[in-house]
Design a protein around this motif. Structure first.
Motif, PDB file in Angstrom:
ATOM      1  N   GLU A  62       0.799  -1.226   0.000  1.00  0.00           N
ATOM      2  CA  GLU A  62       0.000   0.000   0.000  1.00  0.00           C
ATOM      3  C   GLU A  62       0.830   1.273   0.000  1.00  0.00           C
ATOM      4  OE1 GLU A  62      -3.532   0.222   2.512  1.00  0.00           O
ATOM      5  OE2 GLU A  62      -3.202  -1.881   3.065  1.00  0.00           O
ATOM      6  N   LEU A  63       1.728   1.413   0.977  1.00  0.00           N
ATOM      7  CA  LEU A  63       2.427   2.686   1.163  1.00  0.00           C
ATOM      8  C   LEU A  63       3.312   3.034  -0.028  1.00  0.00           C
ATOM      9  CD1 LEU A  63       3.691   4.228   4.386  1.00  0.00           C
ATOM     10  CD2 LEU A  63       5.336   4.042   2.528  1.00  0.00           C
ATOM     11  N   TYR A  64       4.224   2.134  -0.426  1.00  0.00           N
ATOM     12  CA  TYR A  64       5.103   2.429  -1.558  1.00  0.00           C
ATOM     13  C   TYR A  64       4.329   2.687  -2.849  1.00  0.00           C
ATOM     14  CZ  TYR A  64       8.948   0.663   1.400  1.00  0.00           C
ATOM     15  OH  TYR A  64       9.852   0.454   2.413  1.00  0.00           O
ATOM     16  N   PRO A  65       3.329   1.833  -3.185  1.00  0.00           N
ATOM     17  CA  PRO A  65       2.575   2.103  -4.423  1.00  0.00           C
ATOM     18  C   PRO A  65       1.839   3.441  -4.400  1.00  0.00           C
ATOM     19  CG  PRO A  65       2.234  -0.168  -3.720  1.00  0.00           C
ATOM     20  CD  PRO A  65       2.966   0.515  -2.609  1.00  0.00           C
ATOM     21  N   GLU A  66       1.299   3.827  -3.232  1.00  0.00           N
ATOM     22  CA  GLU A  66       0.583   5.102  -3.147  1.00  0.00           C
ATOM     23  C   GLU A  66       1.535   6.278  -3.347  1.00  0.00           C
ATOM     24  OE1 GLU A  66      -2.650   6.053  -2.821  1.00  0.00           O
ATOM     25  OE2 GLU A  66      -3.095   3.949  -3.272  1.00  0.00           O
ATOM     26  N   ILE A  67       2.716   6.185  -2.740  1.00  0.00           N
ATOM     27  CA  ILE A  67       3.718   7.246  -2.924  1.00  0.00           C
ATOM     28  C   ILE A  67       4.156   7.283  -4.388  1.00  0.00           C
ATOM     29  CG2 ILE A  67       6.025   8.046  -2.303  1.00  0.00           C
ATOM     30  CD1 ILE A  67       5.594   6.761   0.457  1.00  0.00           C
ATOM     31  N   GLY A  68       4.381   6.100  -4.962  1.00  0.00           N
ATOM     32  CA  GLY A  68       4.789   6.038  -6.362  1.00  0.00           C
ATOM     33  C   GLY A  68       3.761   6.656  -7.289  1.00  0.00           C
ATOM     34  N   LYS A  69       2.493   6.410  -7.002  1.00  0.00           N
ATOM     35  CA  LYS A  69       1.416   6.978  -7.808  1.00  0.00           C
ATOM     36  C   LYS A  69       1.439   8.509  -7.740  1.00  0.00           C
ATOM     37  CE  LYS A  69      -2.405   4.768  -7.412  1.00  0.00           C
ATOM     38  NZ  LYS A  69      -3.702   4.285  -6.868  1.00  0.00           N
ATOM     39  N   LYS A  70       1.671   9.035  -6.539  1.00  0.00           N
ATOM     40  CA  LYS A  70       1.673  10.497  -6.368  1.00  0.00           C
ATOM     41  C   LYS A  70       2.836  11.155  -7.090  1.00  0.00           C
ATOM     42  CE  LYS A  70       1.503  14.219  -2.999  1.00  0.00           C
ATOM     43  NZ  LYS A  70       1.205  14.623  -1.627  1.00  0.00           N
ATOM     44  N   PHE A  71       4.003  10.478  -7.084  1.00  0.00           N
ATOM     45  CA  PHE A  71       5.199  11.072  -7.684  1.00  0.00           C
ATOM     46  C   PHE A  71       5.518  10.488  -9.068  1.00  0.00           C
ATOM     47  CE2 PHE A  71       5.669  11.978  -3.177  1.00  0.00           C
ATOM     48  CZ  PHE A  71       6.135  13.281  -3.182  1.00  0.00           C
ATOM     49  N   ASN A  72       4.561   9.728  -9.608  1.00  0.00           N
ATOM     50  CA  ASN A  72       4.703   9.181 -10.956  1.00  0.00           C
ATOM     51  C   ASN A  72       5.966   8.328 -11.096  1.00  0.00           C
ATOM     52  OD1 ASN A  72       3.842   8.775 -13.600  1.00  0.00           O
ATOM     53  ND2 ASN A  72       5.040  10.496 -14.378  1.00  0.00           N
ATOM     54  N   THR A  73       6.151   7.400 -10.157  1.00  0.00           N
ATOM     55  CA  THR A  73       7.289   6.491 -10.199  1.00  0.00           C
ATOM     56  C   THR A  73       6.829   5.120  -9.710  1.00  0.00           C
ATOM     57  OG1 THR A  73       9.612   6.199  -9.562  1.00  0.00           O
ATOM     58  CG2 THR A  73       8.113   7.075  -7.876  1.00  0.00           C
ATOM     59  N   THR A  74       7.756   4.174  -9.614  1.00  0.00           N
ATOM     60  CA  THR A  74       7.391   2.817  -9.210  1.00  0.00           C
ATOM     61  C   THR A  74       7.581   2.619  -7.711  1.00  0.00           C
ATOM     62  OG1 THR A  74       9.621   1.943  -9.564  1.00  0.00           O
ATOM     63  CG2 THR A  74       8.112   1.949 -11.458  1.00  0.00           C
ATOM     64  N   ALA A  75       6.885   1.610  -7.180  1.00  0.00           N
ATOM     65  CA  ALA A  75       7.003   1.298  -5.753  1.00  0.00           C
ATOM     66  C   ALA A  75       8.427   0.888  -5.400  1.00  0.00           C
ATOM     67  CB  ALA A  75       6.021   0.184  -5.381  1.00  0.00           C
ATOM     68  N   SER A  76       9.081   0.145  -6.282  1.00  0.00           N
ATOM     69  CA  SER A  76      10.452  -0.297  -5.995  1.00  0.00           C
ATOM     70  C   SER A  76      11.421   0.872  -5.941  1.00  0.00           C
ATOM     71  CB  SER A  76      10.917  -1.311  -7.048  1.00  0.00           C
ATOM     72  OG  SER A  76      10.905  -0.739  -8.346  1.00  0.00           O
ATOM     73  N   LYS A  77      11.218   1.877  -6.803  1.00  0.00           N
ATOM     74  CA  LYS A  77      12.085   3.065  -6.762  1.00  0.00           C
ATOM     75  C   LYS A  77      11.833   3.874  -5.493  1.00  0.00           C
ATOM     76  CE  LYS A  77      12.855   3.622 -11.722  1.00  0.00           C
ATOM     77  NZ  LYS A  77      12.647   4.489 -12.913  1.00  0.00           N
ATOM     78  N   VAL A  78      10.587   3.910  -5.044  1.00  0.00           N
ATOM     79  CA  VAL A  78      10.259   4.583  -3.781  1.00  0.00           C
ATOM     80  C   VAL A  78      10.983   3.900  -2.627  1.00  0.00           C
ATOM     81  CG1 VAL A  78       8.411   5.039  -2.112  1.00  0.00           C
ATOM     82  CG2 VAL A  78       8.024   5.455  -4.553  1.00  0.00           C
ATOM     83  N   GLU A  79      10.918   2.569  -2.598  1.00  0.00           N
ATOM     84  CA  GLU A  79      11.564   1.808  -1.517  1.00  0.00           C
ATOM     85  C   GLU A  79      13.061   2.070  -1.488  1.00  0.00           C
ATOM     86  OE1 GLU A  79      13.860  -1.183   0.364  1.00  0.00           O
ATOM     87  OE2 GLU A  79      13.727  -1.024  -1.828  1.00  0.00           O
ATOM     88  N   ARG A  80      13.711   2.032  -2.654  1.00  0.00           N
ATOM     89  CA  ARG A  80      15.162   2.240  -2.722  1.00  0.00           C
ATOM     90  C   ARG A  80      15.547   3.656  -2.324  1.00  0.00           C
ATOM     91  NH1 ARG A  80      14.687  -0.885  -7.509  1.00  0.00           N
ATOM     92  NH2 ARG A  80      14.821   0.986  -8.816  1.00  0.00           N
ATOM     93  N   ALA A  81      14.762   4.634  -2.770  1.00  0.00           N
ATOM     94  CA  ALA A  81      15.073   6.036  -2.453  1.00  0.00           C
ATOM     95  C   ALA A  81      14.932   6.305  -0.962  1.00  0.00           C
ATOM     96  CB  ALA A  81      14.165   6.966  -3.249  1.00  0.00           C
ATOM     97  N   ILE A  82      13.909   5.734  -0.329  1.00  0.00           N
ATOM     98  CA  ILE A  82      13.726   5.905   1.125  1.00  0.00           C
ATOM     99  C   ILE A  82      14.875   5.241   1.875  1.00  0.00           C
ATOM    100  CG2 ILE A  82      12.303   5.206   3.091  1.00  0.00           C
ATOM    101  CD1 ILE A  82       9.834   5.709   1.378  1.00  0.00           C
ATOM    102  N   ARG A  83      15.237   4.030   1.443  1.00  0.00           N
ATOM    103  CA  ARG A  83      16.354   3.331   2.101  1.00  0.00           C
ATOM    104  C   ARG A  83      17.639   4.144   1.967  1.00  0.00           C
ATOM    105  NH1 ARG A  83      18.731  -0.817  -0.677  1.00  0.00           N
ATOM    106  NH2 ARG A  83      16.695  -1.272  -1.627  1.00  0.00           N
TER     107      ARG A  83
END
Length: 256
Positions: free
Chosen positions: A186-207
């Motif tokens: 839920e969290l990564y996909p929702e962030i990805g949707k808002k910033f027009n990117t993928t959930a995996s890229k969100v996870e890596r960027a946060i890490r």
């Protein structure tokens, strides 16, 4: 009716005009002066007494730091928003310490700058006779500032992607604490949707953002923020642990 006066100080005439053209499409903003010279900028500030000064650190004459020092020393009510070419940690922290409400690293869109101006104005506005919608906007602006202050203290620079993703994740966890148990679905996909990117890229960027803070050796500052000795040495939290810690801290502060 235009009621928010803005002075733009930037050595790039092209960028200054881009901001001016965008602001003047709105009924809220009025650009009352522009210059690439800090001395002229101080004169414009004294003349027009703007609500907001959008400034670059690199100016002819007095530089951006000098302009902010002038605003601070003379206790002027205008808010400074820095738009700079420099993403260096020390420069960012110095600008914040000297009074910058927000710090952008170029390239940045005029729309984003306008959004931050709205945040600043909502934060300063009086709290009486306001609608629920306005109160919600002010609360959101205040929450953004609290999260940004935590990030600055522990060493997460605002120019990396993980900064924005982390902030969004923390706000989501405050709104819905249960989402922390479903960060991948839920969290990564929702962030990805808002910033027009993928959930995996969100996870890596946060890490990466969390790793940056730990690699800078600010564990003491991190533990001081959370009020206990949470982490020792090179030990660091997972993405979900970090988001949960910051969200819990801010939820508790709001209840006190």
């Amino acid at each position: 009716m235009k009621n928010v006066n803005i002075v733009i100080l930037d050595s790039s005439e092209e960028f200054a005009n881009e901001l001016k053209n965008y602001f003047e499409q709105s009924d809220l903003f009025n650009v009352c002066g522009m210059s690439g010279n800090g001395n002229v900028g101080i004169s414009l500030i004294n003349q027009f007494k703007p609500d907001v000064v959008v400034l670059n650190l690199v100016l002819s004459g007095t530089d951006g730091f000098g302009v902010m020092d002038y605003i601070k020393q003379n206790k002027l009510s205008c808010s400074a928003i820095v738009v700079s070419n420099f993403g260096d940690d020390k420069i960012i922290n110095t600008a914040i310490a000297r009074g910058a409400k927000y710090y952008f690293v170029k390239p940045v869109s005029a729309e984003n700058v306008a959004q931050r101006i709205n945040d600043v104005l909502n934060e300063r506005a009086p709290t009486y006779n306001v609608s629920a919608e306005v109160r919600d906007k002010r609360r959101a602006a205040s929450l953004d500032e609290k999260i940004s202050n935590i990030f600055i203290s522990i060493g997460i620079p605002p120019h990396i992607k993980g900064y924005q993703y982390l902030r969004e994740g923390i706000k989501m966890a405050i709104e819905n604490p249960a989402i922390i148990n479903s960060v991948t679905k839920e969290l990564y996909p929702e962030i990805g949707k808002k910033f027009n990117t993928t959930a995996s890229k969100v996870e890596r960027a946060i890490r990466h953002a969390i790793e940056v803070a730990w690699n800078r050796g600010r564990v003491d500052a991190i533990n001081a923020i959370f009020g206990v000795r949470v982490y020792i040495g090179s030990e660091r939290p997972t993405n979900s642990e970090f988001i949960a810690l910051v969200a819990d801290k801010l939820i508790l502060e709001d209840l006190m």
